[in-house]
Motif scaffolding. Sequence first.
Motif, PDB file in Angstrom:
ATOM      1  N   LEU A  60       3.075   5.891  -2.971  1.00 27.71           N
ATOM      2  CA  LEU A  60       4.222   6.706  -3.381  1.00 27.71           C
ATOM      3  C   LEU A  60       4.445   6.696  -4.895  1.00 27.71           C
ATOM      4  CD1 LEU A  60       6.614   5.778  -0.440  1.00 27.71           C
ATOM      5  CD2 LEU A  60       5.393   7.941  -0.770  1.00 27.71           C
ATOM      6  N   ASP A  61       3.948   5.655  -5.587  1.00 27.98           N
ATOM      7  CA  ASP A  61       4.114   5.669  -7.050  1.00 27.98           C
ATOM      8  C   ASP A  61       2.838   6.127  -7.773  1.00 27.98           C
ATOM      9  OD1 ASP A  61       2.358   3.476  -7.415  1.00 27.98           O
ATOM     10  OD2 ASP A  61       3.964   2.021  -7.692  1.00 27.98           O
ATOM     11  N   ASP A  62       1.859   6.606  -7.004  1.00 24.52           N
ATOM     12  CA  ASP A  62       0.652   7.275  -7.530  1.00 24.52           C
ATOM     13  C   ASP A  62      -0.409   6.339  -8.087  1.00 24.52           C
ATOM     14  OD1 ASP A  62       1.590   9.761  -6.751  1.00 24.52           O
ATOM     15  OD2 ASP A  62       2.566  10.145  -8.675  1.00 24.52           O
ATOM     16  N   LEU A 101       0.836  -1.211   0.000  1.00 22.16           N
ATOM     17  CA  LEU A 101       0.000   0.000   0.000  1.00 22.16           C
ATOM     18  C   LEU A 101       0.863   1.251   0.000  1.00 22.16           C
ATOM     19  CD1 LEU A 101      -2.740  -1.155   2.538  1.00 22.16           C
ATOM     20  CD2 LEU A 101      -3.081  -0.761   0.082  1.00 22.16           C
ATOM     21  N   TRP A 102       1.915   1.240   0.806  1.00 20.99           N
ATOM     22  CA  TRP A 102       2.853   2.369   0.806  1.00 20.99           C
ATOM     23  C   TRP A 102       3.497   2.535  -0.572  1.00 20.99           C
ATOM     24  CZ3 TRP A 102       3.568   6.484   3.582  1.00 20.99           C
ATOM     25  CH2 TRP A 102       3.186   6.513   4.923  1.00 20.99           C
ATOM     26  N   GLU A 103       3.903   1.443  -1.162  1.00 25.31           N
ATOM     27  CA  GLU A 103       4.530   1.512  -2.485  1.00 25.31           C
ATOM     28  C   GLU A 103       3.570   2.126  -3.507  1.00 25.31           C
ATOM     29  OE1 GLU A 103       6.437  -1.505  -5.879  1.00 25.31           O
ATOM     30  OE2 GLU A 103       5.948  -2.265  -3.872  1.00 25.31           O
ATOM     31  N   ALA A 104       2.313   1.687  -3.472  1.00 25.90           N
ATOM     32  CA  ALA A 104       1.329   2.202  -4.428  1.00 25.90           C
ATOM     33  C   ALA A 104       0.985   3.669  -4.146  1.00 25.90           C
ATOM     34  CB  ALA A 104       0.071   1.352  -4.378  1.00 25.90           C
ATOM     35  N   LYS A 142      -1.219  14.216  -1.077  1.00 25.06           N
ATOM     36  CA  LYS A 142      -2.172  13.125  -0.900  1.00 25.06           C
ATOM     37  C   LYS A 142      -3.326  13.480   0.037  1.00 25.06           C
ATOM     38  CE  LYS A 142       0.292  10.222  -3.393  1.00 25.06           C
ATOM     39  NZ  LYS A 142      -0.189   9.629  -4.666  1.00 25.06           N
ATOM     40  N   MET A 143      -3.140  14.456   0.925  1.00 21.74           N
ATOM     41  CA  MET A 143      -4.169  14.781   1.905  1.00 21.74           C
ATOM     42  C   MET A 143      -4.854  16.124   1.655  1.00 21.74           C
ATOM     43  SD  MET A 143      -2.365  13.360   5.413  1.00 21.74           S
ATOM     44  CE  MET A 143      -3.878  13.076   6.328  1.00 21.74           C
ATOM     45  N   SER A 169       7.723  12.329   2.107  1.00 20.84           N
ATOM     46  CA  SER A 169       8.107  13.732   2.269  1.00 20.84           C
ATOM     47  C   SER A 169       6.905  14.571   2.694  1.00 20.84           C
ATOM     48  CB  SER A 169       8.668  14.280   0.951  1.00 20.84           C
ATOM     49  OG  SER A 169       7.636  14.394  -0.021  1.00 20.84           O
ATOM     50  N   LEU A 170       7.184  15.745   3.239  1.00 23.61           N
ATOM     51  CA  LEU A 170       6.109  16.674   3.584  1.00 23.61           C
ATOM     52  C   LEU A 170       5.304  17.062   2.348  1.00 23.61           C
ATOM     53  CD1 LEU A 170       7.969  19.065   6.052  1.00 23.61           C
ATOM     54  CD2 LEU A 170       6.317  17.281   6.634  1.00 23.61           C
TER      55      LEU A 170
END
Length: 444
Positions: A299-301, A294-297, A356-357, A349-350
């Motif tokens: 971060l790769d959008d 989930l983290w990988e997805a 994303k938020m 990153s910030l």
Amino acid sequence: MKKTLLKNAKLVNEGHIVESDVLIKGDTIEKIVADISDEHAETIDLKGDFLLPGIIDDQVHFRQPGLTHKGDIASESRAAVAGGITSYMEQPNTNPQTVTIERLEEKFATAAKTSYANYSFLFGGTNDNLEEIKRLDKNACSGIKLFLGSSTGNMLVDDDAVIEKIFSNTEMVISAHCEDEDTIRKNLATYKERYGDDIPVKYHAIIRSEEACYLSSSKAIRLAKKTGARLHVFHLSTGKETDLFRNDIPLKEKKITAEVCIHHLWFSEVDYEEKGTLIKWNPAVKTASDRAQLWEALLDDRIDIVATDHAPHTLEEKQNPYTKAPSGGPLVQHALPAMLEKHHQGKISLERIVEKMCHNPALLFDVEKRGFIREGYFADLVQVTTDAAWTVKKENILYKCGWSPFEGASFNSKVMRTFVNGHLAYDNGILSQERNAKRLTFER
């Protein structure tokens, strides 16, 4: 008209961190440049802290009407503001359910009187309210919500013909809870035969399995492609599902999008032993491998949004045996600190947290003049410090239910101030008694 000058901020916005001042006039950002002077403005020195756009949470359950012993729009929106969330989209599985235009407008009327954060609501689709959906103006609310797997509120939509008609008859974003109900029923029956009602909660992720999630989400995506519907899949919980989504086109060009929630990025199956039913969610928290994927997805959008699925229940309710303990937990106050903790750990990153938020929810739902720090936009802003260690304790939890799955966790970042439409709604632990929230508007 009141002016507020924010000095010495580090703006985290649109992929960059820039030192700047921000001048707010009324409810709007008037000027963003270095070294602003205005003798008529109230000046607040941010002393080099980060300034973020207000977070837009596209999935919350604030429990009003009908379930207000768990939470209500006033209590949960105050907790949200303390967590840097300035706008939310609330879900339809209340009592009565938000499945008619009349009920939708009743919710808006309640929020206008009681909400501390900007608000909109999702309109619930059912097996028999297609005509209401057809009558709904595309700018009336944030979108349509379909429960393609049962969850709190008994709003399961399980008629394939109806689902296809809904997909074919709205321009709005259709947000879907995707779990295959037949698979879940069969799994639950197996474990009930073995354990009765007191099933060990560690089996929750097996009962509401990867297969149940993938069957439902892949089916919804096939239907969206067939009908051309605008589909947004809520709260992915498995690595397998992430391969269903694209990252080779910009968000605004995507017809099919996805989100992940805080709890699926933070917890894994090993946490059931300590947390028990406090981390019982639908879809279930699954394996550490799922979490990593989930983290990988994200971060790769392939995953576009981080949300909370804030869904409070009382501790008494959560402490029931497995089959009677409801799924869901409160998260709006601690979502941003949790993501900032992952920044401290080097995970994100910030700038990406803000994307994303803040940015992406605004873009995905076509929210008007929010989600970015721009001149002429509403002044929804959050000051955070990344150097203020604190611990989540009962005495600093603001949810009406009085507990948090993060209780005992220590964070290194803290929300210092939150502005809602230019109004200082939260100031270093103190919540304003005044409300300055607005109904979200859309550019569709």
